[in-house]
Motif scaffolding. Sequence first.
Motif, PDB file in Angstrom:
ATOM      1  N   ALA A 111       0.917  -1.148   0.009  1.00  0.00           N
ATOM      2  CA  ALA A 111      -0.054  -0.025  -0.068  1.00  0.00           C
ATOM      3  C   ALA A 111       0.897   1.225  -0.169  1.00  0.00           C
ATOM      4  O   ALA A 111       1.965   1.270   0.701  1.00  0.00           O
ATOM      5  CB  ALA A 111      -0.800   0.005   1.256  1.00  0.00           C
ATOM      6  N   GLU A 128       2.054   5.113   1.117  1.00  0.00           N
ATOM      7  CA  GLU A 128       1.887   5.837   2.124  1.00  0.00           C
ATOM      8  C   GLU A 128       0.995   6.936   2.006  1.00  0.00           C
ATOM      9  O   GLU A 128       0.308   7.190   2.776  1.00  0.00           O
ATOM     10  CB  GLU A 128       3.262   6.356   2.674  1.00  0.00           C
ATOM     11  CG  GLU A 128       3.155   7.114   3.976  1.00  0.00           C
ATOM     12  CD  GLU A 128       4.523   7.606   4.445  1.00  0.00           C
ATOM     13  OE1 GLU A 128       4.678   8.096   5.680  1.00  0.00           O
ATOM     14  OE2 GLU A 128       5.717   7.221   3.786  1.00  0.00           O
ATOM     15  N   ARG A 158      -2.980  10.913   3.549  1.00  0.00           N
ATOM     16  CA  ARG A 158      -2.287   9.396   4.233  1.00  0.00           C
ATOM     17  C   ARG A 158      -3.179   8.500   3.968  1.00  0.00           C
ATOM     18  O   ARG A 158      -4.269   8.490   4.172  1.00  0.00           O
ATOM     19  CB  ARG A 158      -2.276   9.605   5.829  1.00  0.00           C
ATOM     20  CG  ARG A 158      -1.509   8.889   6.341  1.00  0.00           C
ATOM     21  CD  ARG A 158      -0.912   8.877   7.721  1.00  0.00           C
ATOM     22  NE  ARG A 158      -0.287  10.168   7.948  1.00  0.00           N
ATOM     23  CZ  ARG A 158       0.846  10.499   7.736  1.00  0.00           C
ATOM     24  NH1 ARG A 158       1.533   9.743   7.085  1.00  0.00           N
ATOM     25  NH2 ARG A 158       1.473  11.718   7.876  1.00  0.00           N
ATOM     26  N   ALA A 181      -3.287   5.276   5.018  1.00  0.00           N
ATOM     27  CA  ALA A 181      -3.797   4.591   6.080  1.00  0.00           C
ATOM     28  C   ALA A 181      -5.203   5.114   6.669  1.00  0.00           C
ATOM     29  O   ALA A 181      -5.857   4.070   7.076  1.00  0.00           O
ATOM     30  CB  ALA A 181      -2.880   4.698   7.074  1.00  0.00           C
ATOM     31  N   GLU A 217      -7.937   3.791   4.145  1.00  0.00           N
ATOM     32  CA  GLU A 217      -7.799   2.342   3.521  1.00  0.00           C
ATOM     33  C   GLU A 217      -9.088   1.857   3.386  1.00  0.00           C
ATOM     34  O   GLU A 217      -9.634   1.190   2.322  1.00  0.00           O
ATOM     35  CB  GLU A 217      -6.763   1.818   3.889  1.00  0.00           C
ATOM     36  CG  GLU A 217      -6.445   0.414   3.333  1.00  0.00           C
ATOM     37  CD  GLU A 217      -5.227  -0.238   3.881  1.00  0.00           C
ATOM     38  OE1 GLU A 217      -4.840  -1.337   3.283  1.00  0.00           O
ATOM     39  OE2 GLU A 217      -4.624   0.138   4.957  1.00  0.00           O
ATOM     40  N   HIS A 222      -7.936  14.067   6.711  1.00  0.00           N
ATOM     41  CA  HIS A 222      -7.211  12.779   5.953  1.00  0.00           C
ATOM     42  C   HIS A 222      -5.905  13.731   5.431  1.00  0.00           C
ATOM     43  O   HIS A 222      -5.005  13.287   4.688  1.00  0.00           O
ATOM     44  CB  HIS A 222      -7.798  12.219   5.114  1.00  0.00           C
ATOM     45  CG  HIS A 222      -8.709  11.184   5.832  1.00  0.00           C
ATOM     46  ND1 HIS A 222     -10.214  11.155   5.517  1.00  0.00           N
ATOM     47  CD2 HIS A 222      -8.587  10.389   6.983  1.00  0.00           C
ATOM     48  CE1 HIS A 222     -10.647  10.304   6.296  1.00  0.00           C
ATOM     49  NE2 HIS A 222      -9.899   9.699   7.227  1.00  0.00           N
TER      50      HIS A 222
END
Length: 137
Positions: free
Chosen positions: A10, A12, A73, A75, A78, A109
């Motif tokens: 994935a 970053e 970002r 994460a 996701e 985000h």
Amino acid sequence: MSHSLAPAVAPEFVYKLISPAASFIPSDRVLPLSALDKADGFYHLSTSAQVPGTANRFFPGSKFGDLLILKIRFAGIEPLVKWEAAKGEHPKDASRIFPHVYGDLLQEHVVGTILMNWIPEEAAWDFAAGWEDRLQQ
């Protein structure tokens, strides 16, 4: 998340391109959907490798006066992301598989922005080496 098309590792960060830049209002809790996002039912995002191509293909300086790139970002979003081919494409390599966000993309985000410069002589946005380092935190 659609695992069949997702990258093995994935990223970053992923990126949202916005024009006009004035349509980005940092105090908005939820990022607005572009006309294309509304029509397709999701936010169109790109990986860092895809940003220059997406910018120059869909946001030509002859049509768009400015271009703002939001750094997000991965994460944090996701669970909302599906990795999908561009509409009508059946790519043979991962470079044409894009992260699409189904659900709200929140201001929290966004970790950086960059206002891109159009280079008329090259008929392209300024994606000189290190463009990501110019992102404002």
